[in-house]
Motif scaffolding. Structure first.
Motif, PDB file in Angstrom:
ATOM      1  N   VAL A   4       0.712  -1.323   0.081  1.00  0.00           N
ATOM      2  CA  VAL A   4       0.173  -0.239  -0.112  1.00  0.00           C
ATOM      3  C   VAL A   4       0.787   1.299   0.067  1.00  0.00           C
ATOM      4  N   GLN A   5       2.036   1.285   0.707  1.00  0.00           N
ATOM      5  CA  GLN A   5       2.771   2.420   0.680  1.00  0.00           C
ATOM      6  C   GLN A   5       3.462   2.490  -0.652  1.00  0.00           C
ATOM      7  N   ARG A   6       3.653   1.427  -1.083  1.00  0.00           N
ATOM      8  CA  ARG A   6       4.068   1.784  -2.626  1.00  0.00           C
ATOM      9  C   ARG A   6       3.250   2.332  -3.688  1.00  0.00           C
ATOM     10  N   LEU A   7       1.981   1.782  -3.334  1.00  0.00           N
ATOM     11  CA  LEU A   7       0.832   2.302  -4.123  1.00  0.00           C
ATOM     12  C   LEU A   7       0.646   3.739  -3.996  1.00  0.00           C
ATOM     13  N   TRP A   8       0.876   4.184  -2.933  1.00  0.00           N
ATOM     14  CA  TRP A   8       0.849   5.628  -2.603  1.00  0.00           C
ATOM     15  C   TRP A   8       1.759   6.443  -3.441  1.00  0.00           C
ATOM     16  N   SER A  47       2.278  11.121 -18.965  1.00  0.00           N
ATOM     17  CA  SER A  47       2.093  12.138 -17.793  1.00  0.00           C
ATOM     18  C   SER A  47       0.704  12.193 -17.542  1.00  0.00           C
ATOM     19  N   ALA A  48       0.591  12.684 -16.247  1.00  0.00           N
ATOM     20  CA  ALA A  48      -1.083  12.515 -15.719  1.00  0.00           C
ATOM     21  C   ALA A  48      -1.947  13.024 -16.865  1.00  0.00           C
ATOM     22  N   LYS A  49      -1.609  14.407 -17.395  1.00  0.00           N
ATOM     23  CA  LYS A  49      -2.459  15.064 -18.249  1.00  0.00           C
ATOM     24  C   LYS A  49      -2.556  14.321 -19.689  1.00  0.00           C
ATOM     25  N   GLU A 249     -18.116  17.349 -12.720  1.00  0.00           N
ATOM     26  CA  GLU A 249     -16.700  18.163 -12.804  1.00  0.00           C
ATOM     27  C   GLU A 249     -15.634  17.786 -12.019  1.00  0.00           C
ATOM     28  N   GLU A 250     -15.994  17.186 -10.902  1.00  0.00           N
ATOM     29  CA  GLU A 250     -15.015  16.601 -10.040  1.00  0.00           C
ATOM     30  C   GLU A 250     -15.405  15.528  -9.288  1.00  0.00           C
ATOM     31  N   VAL A 251     -14.380  14.511  -9.351  1.00  0.00           N
ATOM     32  CA  VAL A 251     -14.749  13.038  -8.752  1.00  0.00           C
ATOM     33  C   VAL A 251     -14.030  12.926  -7.321  1.00  0.00           C
ATOM     34  N   HIS A 252     -14.615  12.591  -6.317  1.00  0.00           N
ATOM     35  CA  HIS A 252     -13.848  12.385  -5.044  1.00  0.00           C
ATOM     36  C   HIS A 252     -14.069  10.715  -4.679  1.00  0.00           C
ATOM     37  N   VAL A 253     -12.988   9.962  -4.828  1.00  0.00           N
ATOM     38  CA  VAL A 253     -13.047   8.492  -4.896  1.00  0.00           C
ATOM     39  C   VAL A 253     -12.601   7.972  -3.315  1.00  0.00           C
ATOM     40  N   TYR A 254     -13.455   7.548  -2.469  1.00  0.00           N
ATOM     41  CA  TYR A 254     -13.277   6.891  -1.245  1.00  0.00           C
ATOM     42  C   TYR A 254     -12.555   5.644  -0.897  1.00  0.00           C
ATOM     43  N   ILE A 295      -3.565   9.971 -11.975  1.00  0.00           N
ATOM     44  CA  ILE A 295      -4.016  11.081 -12.151  1.00  0.00           C
ATOM     45  C   ILE A 295      -4.793  11.746 -10.904  1.00  0.00           C
ATOM     46  N   ASN A 296      -4.267  11.321  -9.894  1.00  0.00           N
ATOM     47  CA  ASN A 296      -4.889  12.119  -8.597  1.00  0.00           C
ATOM     48  C   ASN A 296      -4.344  13.544  -8.658  1.00  0.00           C
ATOM     49  N   THR A 297      -5.346  14.313  -8.261  1.00  0.00           N
ATOM     50  CA  THR A 297      -4.852  15.684  -8.096  1.00  0.00           C
ATOM     51  C   THR A 297      -4.844  16.129  -6.688  1.00  0.00           C
ATOM     52  N   GLY A 298      -5.275  15.418  -5.525  1.00  0.00           N
ATOM     53  CA  GLY A 298      -5.654  15.795  -4.253  1.00  0.00           C
ATOM     54  C   GLY A 298      -4.264  15.606  -3.484  1.00  0.00           C
ATOM     55  N   PRO A 299      -4.253  16.425  -2.429  1.00  0.00           N
ATOM     56  CA  PRO A 299      -2.996  16.447  -1.563  1.00  0.00           C
ATOM     57  C   PRO A 299      -2.764  14.858  -1.163  1.00  0.00           C
ATOM     58  N   ALA A 300      -1.259  14.403  -0.803  1.00  0.00           N
ATOM     59  CA  ALA A 300      -0.982  13.261  -0.409  1.00  0.00           C
ATOM     60  C   ALA A 300      -1.780  12.805   0.950  1.00  0.00           C
ATOM     61  N   ARG A 301      -1.825  13.792   1.490  1.00  0.00           N
ATOM     62  CA  ARG A 301      -2.353  13.528   3.131  1.00  0.00           C
ATOM     63  C   ARG A 301      -3.740  13.147   3.078  1.00  0.00           C
ATOM     64  N   ASP A 302      -4.750  13.615   2.112  1.00  0.00           N
ATOM     65  CA  ASP A 302      -5.937  13.038   1.629  1.00  0.00           C
ATOM     66  C   ASP A 302      -5.877  11.678   1.411  1.00  0.00           C
ATOM     67  N   LEU A 303      -4.846  11.041   0.548  1.00  0.00           N
ATOM     68  CA  LEU A 303      -4.767   9.929   0.332  1.00  0.00           C
ATOM     69  C   LEU A 303      -4.409   8.859   1.445  1.00  0.00           C
ATOM     70  N   ARG A 304      -3.429   9.229   2.270  1.00  0.00           N
ATOM     71  CA  ARG A 304      -3.335   8.375   3.324  1.00  0.00           C
ATOM     72  C   ARG A 304      -4.370   8.443   4.656  1.00  0.00           C
ATOM     73  N   THR A 305      -4.689   9.909   4.863  1.00  0.00           N
ATOM     74  CA  THR A 305      -5.741   9.941   6.072  1.00  0.00           C
ATOM     75  C   THR A 305      -7.088   9.451   5.596  1.00  0.00           C
ATOM     76  N   LYS A 306      -7.739   9.873   4.444  1.00  0.00           N
ATOM     77  CA  LYS A 306      -9.007   9.404   4.337  1.00  0.00           C
ATOM     78  C   LYS A 306      -9.166   8.446   2.976  1.00  0.00           C
ATOM     79  N   GLY A 307      -7.954   7.853   2.281  1.00  0.00           N
ATOM     80  CA  GLY A 307      -8.115   7.076   1.501  1.00  0.00           C
ATOM     81  C   GLY A 307      -8.868   7.724   0.065  1.00  0.00           C
ATOM     82  N   LYS A 308      -8.761   9.127   0.047  1.00  0.00           N
ATOM     83  CA  LYS A 308      -9.293   9.754  -1.028  1.00  0.00           C
ATOM     84  C   LYS A 308      -8.466  10.413  -2.150  1.00  0.00           C
TER      85      LYS A 308
END
Ligand code: C5P
Length: 319
Positions: A4-8, A47-49, A249-254, A295-308
């Motif tokens: 999972v850490q490698r996935l991040w 690239s992400a784009k 317009e924007e998708v938040h995946v949990y 293609i995640n544009t959210g902050p790394a913190r959201d990924l770790r703490t929210k799985g978002k």
């Protein structure tokens, strides 16, 4: 480091999985149940784009509209909803939530945040009742696989899970997308329950995804991965993410890419433990998740703490 850490960090390969999951993967590659034959390119460096533009260009959310045989001669043109899924919600939604069924969402307290979105997508038999604090209680669309329709244990006709929402069903057809063959032998028979349900509840929006759409998604995953991915359809989760990128317009995946709450608990609503639910055996989950991570544009913190993960909708991507 854990998988999972490698996935991040976006650096993961099948070789990092447990021997059991690696063996399962190999067996699926050998079986090639859906007769996948991929001859397209493989490029790992987009690239992400570039990835977003490739998805926007190549992926058309398509549902059965009754215009192709054998469905055309079975009267499906007047059976399917009058408005296509992409037109159903007019100009679409602003902000959307995709809520996976992963055990890691338990004790997340994400319910309020999830319900604050304009539309919420859930999967299969995942309930919200009794889990509102962690998963919220709003459901706009539910994506269901054909087992939900075919297996009596899900009580598709009577369960409240499948009422007052837009339903989107899918079943893996052969890779070559022969609709006749698929109609004669789907993985699980979704066609008769679909017809029956459409007749009983014509006002409820209920679609079947076109298998072409499913395999287009698979092609994009393989086309951006050097390893051979499982020759099986992507998970409902990946399918749902792409459907919402087309509608919002924007998708938040949990809890698709797991947070620090990562667990082998398969679903938040079931006492069943199997790492395959998160990392994949049948579905090419590991590779789907790598792609979404890129293609995640959210902050790394959201990924770790929210799985978002936060993704742009296609309408906002300029290519
Ligand atoms: O198991 P099911 O397909 O109903 O779950 C819905 C989706 O949630 C999956 O297709 C997968 O994308 C995601 N999921 C996950 N990790 C889990 C369980 C589900 O990523 N442990």
């Amino acid at each position: 480091k854990s998988v999972v850490q490698r996935l991040w960090q976006g650096r993961v390969s099948a070789g990092m999985l447990s021997p059991r999951l690696q063996k399962a993967m190999k067996d699926y590659l050998g079986a090639n149940k859906h007769r996948v034959a991929y001859s397209g390119p493989r490029q790992a460096q987009r690239s992400a784009k570039q990835l977003l533009c490739q998805l926007k260009r190549h992926v058309r959310v398509q549902t059965l509209d009754g215009s192709e045989p054998p469905f055309s001669s079975l009267g499906w043109r007047s059976l399917v909803p009058g408005r296509s899924l992409e037109r159903l919600y007019g100009s679409g939604f602003g902000s959307c939530a995709v809520v996976t069924s992963a055990g890691a969402i338990l004790h997340s307290g994400l319910g309020k945040e999830i319900d604050s979105h304009d539309a919420v997508l859930r999967f299969n038999a995942a309930p919200s009742e009794g889990y509102e604090r962690d998963v919220g209680n709003k459901t706009t669309i539910r994506i269901i696989n054909s087992q939900i329709l075919a297996n009596p244990k899900h009580h598709f006709n009577s369960s409240s899970l499948y009422k007052n929402v837009t339903l989107v069903a899918w079943d893996p057809a052969p890779y070559a997308v022969n609709l006749h063959k698929w109609y004669m032998s789907p993985d699980y028979n979704l066609f008769s329950p679909y017809v029956e349900h459409r007749k009983r509840f014509p006002a409820q929006p209920f679609y079947i995804l076109h298998p072409r759409f499913i395999w287009q998604l698979w092609d994009v995953i393989q086309g951006n991965t050097l390893e051979n991915i499982q020759p099986n359809p992507p998970s409902s989760g990946f399918i749902g993410i792409l459907v919402m990128m087309a509608l919002c317009e924007e998708v938040h995946v949990y809890e698709y890419i797991p947070s620090v709450r990562q667990t082998d608990l398969c679903h938040y609503h079931e006492r069943y433990f199997d790492a395959a639910c998160t990392l994949g055996a049948y579905h090419p989950l590991l590779y789907e998740k790598m792609l979404v991570q890129r293609i995640n544009t959210g902050p790394a913190r959201d990924l770790r703490t929210k799985g978002k993960v936060t993704l742009p909708g296609f309408s906002t991507v300029q290519c």
